[in-house]
Design a protein around this motif. Structure first.
Motif, PDB file in Angstrom:
ATOM      1  N   ARG A 100     -34.945 -17.979 -19.580  1.00 35.98           N
ATOM      2  CA  ARG A 100     -35.632 -19.127 -20.168  1.00 35.98           C
ATOM      3  C   ARG A 100     -35.263 -20.411 -19.414  1.00 35.98           C
ATOM      4  N   SER A 101     -36.187 -21.364 -19.410  1.00 42.33           N
ATOM      5  CA  SER A 101     -35.975 -22.640 -18.702  1.00 42.33           C
ATOM      6  C   SER A 101     -35.139 -23.579 -19.557  1.00 42.33           C
ATOM      7  N   GLU A 102     -33.888 -23.200 -19.775  1.00 42.08           N
ATOM      8  CA  GLU A 102     -32.972 -23.963 -20.620  1.00 42.08           C
ATOM      9  C   GLU A 102     -31.640 -24.151 -19.903  1.00 42.08           C
ATOM     10  N   VAL A 103     -30.990 -25.256 -20.207  1.00 48.32           N
ATOM     11  CA  VAL A 103     -29.618 -25.502 -19.753  1.00 48.32           C
ATOM     12  C   VAL A 103     -28.819 -26.003 -20.948  1.00 48.32           C
ATOM     13  N   ALA A 104     -27.510 -25.795 -20.909  1.00 50.68           N
ATOM     14  CA  ALA A 104     -26.625 -26.300 -21.961  1.00 50.68           C
ATOM     15  C   ALA A 104     -25.698 -27.352 -21.361  1.00 50.68           C
ATOM     16  N   LEU A 105     -25.764 -28.558 -21.904  1.00 51.25           N
ATOM     17  CA  LEU A 105     -24.762 -29.569 -21.591  1.00 51.25           C
ATOM     18  C   LEU A 105     -23.646 -29.412 -22.608  1.00 51.25           C
ATOM     19  N   THR A 106     -22.432 -29.270 -22.115  1.00 57.20           N
ATOM     20  CA  THR A 106     -21.279 -29.111 -23.006  1.00 57.20           C
ATOM     21  C   THR A 106     -20.314 -30.253 -22.723  1.00 57.20           C
ATOM     22  N   PHE A 107     -19.871 -30.884 -23.793  1.00 56.99           N
ATOM     23  CA  PHE A 107     -19.016 -32.064 -23.661  1.00 56.99           C
ATOM     24  C   PHE A 107     -17.628 -31.791 -24.199  1.00 56.99           C
TER      25      PHE A 107
ATOM     26  N   HIS B  31     -33.894 -38.477 -25.911  1.00 60.40           N
ATOM     27  CA  HIS B  31     -34.508 -37.468 -25.048  1.00 60.40           C
ATOM     28  C   HIS B  31     -34.729 -36.132 -25.760  1.00 60.40           C
ATOM     29  N   GLY B  32     -34.408 -36.071 -27.051  1.00 55.21           N
ATOM     30  CA  GLY B  32     -34.597 -34.817 -27.787  1.00 55.21           C
ATOM     31  C   GLY B  32     -33.737 -33.681 -27.274  1.00 55.21           C
ATOM     32  N   ALA B  33     -32.533 -34.024 -26.808  1.00 55.73           N
ATOM     33  CA  ALA B  33     -31.624 -33.031 -26.228  1.00 55.73           C
ATOM     34  C   ALA B  33     -30.509 -32.701 -27.224  1.00 55.73           C
ATOM     35  N   TYR B  34     -30.116 -31.433 -27.246  1.00 54.06           N
ATOM     36  CA  TYR B  34     -29.055 -30.976 -28.148  1.00 54.06           C
ATOM     37  C   TYR B  34     -27.958 -30.318 -27.322  1.00 54.06           C
ATOM     38  N   VAL B  35     -26.713 -30.629 -27.656  1.00 52.85           N
ATOM     39  CA  VAL B  35     -25.579 -30.224 -26.828  1.00 52.85           C
ATOM     40  C   VAL B  35     -24.488 -29.568 -27.670  1.00 52.85           C
ATOM     41  N   THR B  36     -23.497 -29.078 -26.969  1.00 48.25           N
ATOM     42  CA  THR B  36     -22.314 -28.489 -27.600  1.00 48.25           C
ATOM     43  C   THR B  36     -21.107 -29.348 -27.243  1.00 48.25           C
ATOM     44  N   VAL B  37     -20.388 -29.807 -28.250  1.00 47.77           N
ATOM     45  CA  VAL B  37     -19.185 -30.607 -28.043  1.00 47.77           C
ATOM     46  C   VAL B  37     -17.974 -29.724 -28.334  1.00 47.77           C
ATOM     47  N   LEU B  38     -17.174 -29.475 -27.307  1.00 50.77           N
ATOM     48  CA  LEU B  38     -15.931 -28.720 -27.459  1.00 50.77           C
ATOM     49  C   LEU B  38     -14.837 -29.734 -27.748  1.00 50.77           C
ATOM     50  N   ALA B  39     -14.464 -29.835 -29.016  1.00 51.10           N
ATOM     51  CA  ALA B  39     -13.615 -30.924 -29.473  1.00 51.10           C
ATOM     52  C   ALA B  39     -12.131 -30.610 -29.309  1.00 51.10           C
ATOM     53  N   VAL B  40     -11.388 -31.622 -28.878  1.00 52.31           N
ATOM     54  CA  VAL B  40      -9.927 -31.548 -28.829  1.00 52.31           C
ATOM     55  C   VAL B  40      -9.409 -31.875 -30.230  1.00 52.31           C
ATOM     56  N   GLY B  41      -8.502 -31.065 -30.727  1.00 54.67           N
ATOM     57  CA  GLY B  41      -8.032 -31.198 -32.106  1.00 54.67           C
ATOM     58  C   GLY B  41      -7.419 -32.545 -32.420  1.00 54.67           C
ATOM     59  N   THR B  42      -6.633 -33.095 -31.499  1.00 47.40           N
ATOM     60  CA  THR B  42      -6.000 -34.389 -31.759  1.00 47.40           C
ATOM     61  C   THR B  42      -7.057 -35.482 -31.898  1.00 47.40           C
TER      62      THR B  42
ATOM     63  N   LEU C 192     -30.997 -36.400 -17.924  1.00 45.66           N
ATOM     64  CA  LEU C 192     -31.962 -35.836 -18.868  1.00 45.66           C
ATOM     65  C   LEU C 192     -33.390 -35.955 -18.335  1.00 45.66           C
ATOM     66  N   THR C 193     -33.691 -37.061 -17.672  1.00 47.06           N
ATOM     67  CA  THR C 193     -35.009 -37.232 -17.052  1.00 47.06           C
ATOM     68  C   THR C 193     -35.210 -36.211 -15.933  1.00 47.06           C
ATOM     69  N   ASP C 194     -34.172 -36.001 -15.128  1.00 52.85           N
ATOM     70  CA  ASP C 194     -34.258 -35.008 -14.045  1.00 52.85           C
ATOM     71  C   ASP C 194     -34.564 -33.618 -14.599  1.00 52.85           C
ATOM     72  N   PHE C 195     -33.864 -33.245 -15.659  1.00 51.89           N
ATOM     73  CA  PHE C 195     -34.106 -31.920 -16.257  1.00 51.89           C
ATOM     74  C   PHE C 195     -35.540 -31.808 -16.765  1.00 51.89           C
ATOM     75  N   ALA C 196     -36.011 -32.847 -17.456  1.00 53.94           N
ATOM     76  CA  ALA C 196     -37.372 -32.807 -17.991  1.00 53.94           C
ATOM     77  C   ALA C 196     -38.390 -32.667 -16.858  1.00 53.94           C
TER      78      ALA C 196
ATOM     79  N   ARG D 299     -37.976 -31.205 -14.120  1.00 54.27           N
ATOM     80  CA  ARG D 299     -37.879 -29.837 -13.581  1.00 54.27           C
ATOM     81  C   ARG D 299     -38.279 -28.773 -14.607  1.00 54.27           C
ATOM     82  N   GLY D 300     -38.690 -29.215 -15.801  1.00 58.74           N
ATOM     83  CA  GLY D 300     -39.111 -28.267 -16.832  1.00 58.74           C
ATOM     84  C   GLY D 300     -37.977 -27.553 -17.522  1.00 58.74           C
ATOM     85  N   LEU D 301     -36.773 -28.158 -17.484  1.00 58.55           N
ATOM     86  CA  LEU D 301     -35.597 -27.558 -18.115  1.00 58.55           C
ATOM     87  C   LEU D 301     -35.316 -28.254 -19.440  1.00 58.55           C
ATOM     88  N   THR D 302     -35.164 -27.472 -20.495  1.00 51.21           N
ATOM     89  CA  THR D 302     -34.879 -27.996 -21.828  1.00 51.21           C
ATOM     90  C   THR D 302     -33.376 -27.950 -22.071  1.00 51.21           C
ATOM     91  N   VAL D 303     -32.825 -29.058 -22.599  1.00 58.65           N
ATOM     92  CA  VAL D 303     -31.390 -29.125 -22.885  1.00 58.65           C
ATOM     93  C   VAL D 303     -31.157 -28.647 -24.313  1.00 58.65           C
TER      94      VAL D 303
END
Length: 197
Positions: A11-18, A37-48, A179-183, A185-189
């Motif tokens: 699928r034409s998808e990418v995941a931004l992870t923070f 930009h209607g983008a959804y991401v995954t945040v890997l949170a530091v406990g502190t 985000l504009t570059d991905f759009a 290129r047809g890649l959904t975040v």
């Protein structure tokens, strides 16, 4: 126990992870850019970070994004012996559960692109069946400037998991262009969970 580096769905998808840490004002700016930009991401949170800024988890989830575990204090985790390694994972897990009712969708090791066999084992013991690594490093943690961050992320392709960091001003400036570059290129975040589903 599975290490996920990139998706193979086609699928034409990418995941931004923070990596979740840093100033909440910058986090707000990142979340605002994603919303525009209607983008959804995954945040890997530091406990502190979660413990010091309990509003952070709610801000991320309220934006339609997902949370994961990025250790309690972000040490060079692969150098740890098994028990203290597991404590790092479990303390962050417990903080996530306390704040959100969930341990988070994934675990990501700190200070390493790929999980070691020991990190996979200890994450599994802490209840995580999936460890989320990545194939693209934005290099934003080096503060190379927005243009360099945008250029590094441009290497992403369908299925890529990109590592980025909250709390970096250069990341905020680079993000709209990324985000504009991905759009273009047809890649959904999408979130990592959606990427690998």
């Amino acid at each position: 126990m599975t290490e996920l580096v990139r998706a193979t769905s086609g699928r034409s998808e990418v995941a931004l992870t923070f990596h979740g840490a840093g100033d909440l004002d910058i986090t707000r700016q990142v979340l605002a850019a994603l919303a525009q930009h209607g983008a959804y991401v995954t945040v890997l949170a530091v406990g502190t970070w979660l413990a010091a800024r309990p509003d952070a988890a709610k801000m991320v989830l309220d934006g339609g994004h997902e949370l994961g575990n990025h250790t309690w204090s972000h040490p060079a985790l692969s150098a740890y012996k098994p028990e203290p390694m597991r404590v790092e994972i479990e303390r962050c897990r417990d903080e996530l559960v306390e704040l959100t009712g969930s341990p988070g969708a994934f675990f990501r090791q700190s200070q390493g692109q790929h999980a070691t066999a020991e990190e996979l084992l200890e994450a599994g013991k802490a209840g995580y069946s999936r460890v989320l690594s990545y194939d693209i490093d934005s290099l934003d943690w080096r503060d190379p400037g927005p243009a360099a961050i945008r250029h590094a992320v441009a290497a992403a392709s369908a299925g890529s998991v990109v590592s980025m960091h909250l709390g970096r001003p250069g990341t905020v400036i680079a993000l709209p262009g990324i985000l504009t570059d991905f759009a273009r290129r047809g890649l959904t975040v999408v979130t990592a969970s959606k990427l690998v589903s």
